[in-house]
Design a protein around this motif. Structure first.
Motif, mmCIF file in Angstrom:
data_model
loop_
_atom_site.group_PDB
_atom_site.id
_atom_site.type_symbol
_atom_site.label_atom_id
_atom_site.label_comp_id
_atom_site.label_asym_id
_atom_site.label_seq_id
_atom_site.Cartn_x
_atom_site.Cartn_y
_atom_site.Cartn_z
ATOM 1 N N PHE A 35 0.816 -1.216 0.000
ATOM 2 C CA PHE A 35 0.000 0.000 0.000
ATOM 3 C C PHE A 35 0.852 1.269 0.000
ATOM 4 O O PHE A 35 0.615 2.203 -0.770
ATOM 5 N N GLY A 36 1.849 1.326 0.876
ATOM 6 C CA GLY A 36 2.677 2.526 0.979
ATOM 7 C C GLY A 36 3.416 2.832 -0.308
ATOM 8 O O GLY A 36 3.518 4.002 -0.720
ATOM 9 N N SER A 37 3.930 1.810 -0.970
ATOM 10 C CA SER A 37 4.657 2.002 -2.232
ATOM 11 C C SER A 37 3.741 2.554 -3.314
ATOM 12 O O SER A 37 4.108 3.479 -4.051
ATOM 13 N N ALA B 140 3.889 6.288 -5.024
ATOM 14 C CA ALA B 140 4.108 6.322 -6.481
ATOM 15 C C ALA B 140 2.957 6.972 -7.223
ATOM 16 O O ALA B 140 3.136 7.530 -8.311
ATOM 17 N N SER B 141 1.750 6.922 -6.642
ATOM 18 C CA SER B 141 0.560 7.437 -7.331
ATOM 19 C C SER B 141 0.159 8.829 -6.868
ATOM 20 O O SER B 141 -0.897 9.328 -7.273
ATOM 21 N N ALA C 263 -6.709 4.836 1.994
ATOM 22 C CA ALA C 263 -6.163 6.119 1.528
ATOM 23 C C ALA C 263 -6.851 7.299 2.202
ATOM 24 O O ALA C 263 -6.233 8.345 2.428
ATOM 25 N N LEU C 264 -8.130 7.149 2.524
ATOM 26 C CA LEU C 264 -8.854 8.221 3.212
ATOM 27 C C LEU C 264 -8.385 8.388 4.652
ATOM 28 O O LEU C 264 -8.464 9.475 5.223
ATOM 29 N N LEU D 285 4.550 10.517 3.775
ATOM 30 C CA LEU D 285 4.512 9.312 2.953
ATOM 31 C C LEU D 285 4.732 9.653 1.476
ATOM 32 O O LEU D 285 5.443 8.935 0.757
ATOM 33 N N LEU D 286 4.140 10.748 1.010
ATOM 34 C CA LEU D 286 4.309 11.148 -0.386
ATOM 35 C C LEU D 286 5.744 11.579 -0.665
ATOM 36 O O LEU D 286 6.266 11.350 -1.759
ATOM 37 N N GLN D 287 6.397 12.178 0.328
ATOM 38 C CA GLN D 287 7.762 12.674 0.142
ATOM 39 C C GLN D 287 8.804 11.576 0.265
ATOM 40 O O GLN D 287 9.708 11.465 -0.567
#
Length: 459
Positions: free
Chosen positions: A43-45, A49-50, A259-260, A268-270
């Motif tokens: 999930f984290g990957s 990535a998305s 995701a919500l 996490l995005l960084q």
């Protein structure tokens, strides 16, 4: 009158494996191979990535795999034999092309069990650190090898139990997650997991989809059981499509909810999710530490036992099919007289999985590198599958069904090309090196006067 179903004898083989599997068995096998809770582990990957659009990445992955599943269904109807895309490309186009397709899918099938054992070993080591990762790999390999050795019916019985357990855990997470959302714990807008204008780009989404499709790989494993199925090729194909559709619904539902609720979205995005704990952190945020523990343990068991069990079975059938056609060493085609399984192929897969799992446990990049290579091998083989549909049905059979035999494979081919182009660069290099090695092996067989030939081609 309807055309009678084709048999392996029509293609120059003997029926050696035991035909005991029905439609439900095949569909359950496919679901277990895909793992209903597969997104837990990556999930984290996919989130990083998305750009947070996890649900969208899985939807794109579903579209790519849906066209591929429809092409698989067409070829399973024409050639109901073990071997998956190796058989379909070999008989749909030409034997040498089948060898290359089989070689490409081997990169997927040979690495998948080792990858699954490694992921499970890492997860179990976090709970029982006294046992090293490689120790857990040994335990899972030994257990699955014994089950597969005892026959396909034993494998099917175990997978039924595991599927129920995974669905119970998933249901618990979804219920707790929805309750948490109702309590106002949402960290972003309701539609953000599907579309976020601040991060959306096509390359980003397709790059994420190239990781997400790892969860969908496995529906194609159903095709390797064609000679152990009571169903004809048409229903075999339908079981692949049905398993894919059910898995997609589960994947989108769980990733949307997760995701919500994901805390620390910006971090996490960084920085991504190097520890692989993003989903479990989200579960803890939604329901508490007990839910994090439950989902983590379920992931370890699902990947290390249930999924790797069927992956080992599918890989052994691919080796069996290629060896039967003398495109791999003949000893891999030996079938156990009592258990009716390709026994030598099963043991070879176990040994390779053990070696890969133990070696990759010493590398920091073991899991992401193996994941990318698995995807590259599968996508490359699927490209040849779509070509096989067009060549066999449209060019040879002069089919008038332009939707199934031209439009679907063309769309599937185009989407997969885009996914491969946006895949991990290191995986691209290693994947093309593997394909190059396959071409060298093929060239050597021609020089030695042993070009790939299929039984019905023999005079």
């Amino acid at each position: 009158m309807p055309t009678p179903p084709k048999t392996v004898e029509q293609f120059g083989y003997r029926q050696e494996l035991q035909r005991t599997l029905g439609f439900a068995d095949l569909m359950i096998y496919g679901l277990i191979f895909m793992v209903p809770i597969a997104p837990f582990g990556i999930f984290g990957s996919v989130f990083a990535a998305s750009g947070g659009m996890v649900a969208l990445a899985y939807v794109v992955g579903l579209v790519a795999m849906a066209f591929t599943a429809l092409s698989y269904a067409q070829m399973a109807k024409a050639f109901p034999m073990a071997g998956s895309v190796y058989t379909y490309a070999g008989r749909g186009i030409a034997a040498p092309v089948g060898f290359i397709a089989g070689w490409a899918i081997l990169l997927d099938y040979l690495l998948v069990p080792g990858l699954l054992y490694l992921v499970a070993g890492v997860a179990m080591n976090s709970f029982v650190p006294v046992v090293p990762v490689w120790g857990w790999v040994v335990v899972f390999v030994a257990l699955n090898t014994v089950v597969n050795y005892l026959g396909i019916q034993m494998t099917v019985r175990i997978t039924r139990i595991m599927l129920v357990a995974e669905l119970i855990v998933l249901a618990i997470f979804l219920v707790v997650g929805v309750v948490a959302l109702a309590q106002g714990k949402a960290q972003t807008g309701a539609l953000t997991p599907l579309f976020d204008s601040s991060t959306f780009t096509l390359p980003l989404v397709f790059g994420a989809a190239s990781v997400a499709v790892l969860s969908f790989l496995g529906f194609d494993g159903i095709s390797t059981l064609a000679e152990e199925s009571r169903e004809d090729g048409r229903r075999l194909g339908r079981s692949m499509v049905a398993a894919l559709a059910l898995a997609a619904v589960l994947f989108v539902a769980q990733t949307w909810v997760a995701a919500l609720l994901t805390p620390n979205r910006a971090t996490l995005l960084q920085k991504g999710d190097p520890a692989g704990s993003a989903f479990y952190d989200t579960a803890a945020f939604a329901g508490g530490p007990w839910l994090a523990t439950l989902t983590a343990v379920a992931t370890a068991i699902a990947w290390g036992f249930a999924n790797s069990l069927v992956a080992q079975a599918a890989t052994s059938r691919l080796l069996f099919a290629m060896a039967r056609d003398r495109q791999l060493p003949a000893f891999l085609a030996r079938v156990h007289p009592r258990h009716k399984v390709p026994v030598n192929a099963t043991l070879v897969v176990a040994a390779l999985s053990l070696a890969l799992g133990v070696y990759m446990s010493t590398r920091a990049d073991g899991i992401p590198l193996m994941s990318s290579l698995v995807n590259f091998g599968a996508m490359s083989a699927f490209l040849l599958l779509h070509v096989a549909v067009v060549v066999h049905y449209l060019l040879r059979q002069r089919s008038s069904n332009l939707i199934a035999h031209l439009l679907v494979p063309l769309l599937g081919f185009g989407i997969l090309v885009f996914v491969v182009v946006n895949a991990n660069v290191a995986a691209q290099r290693l994947g093309f090196a593997w394909l190059g090695l396959g071409l060298v092996v093929l060239a050597v067989t021609y020089v030695a006067g042993r070009r790939p030939r299929l039984p019905e081609e023999v005079a």
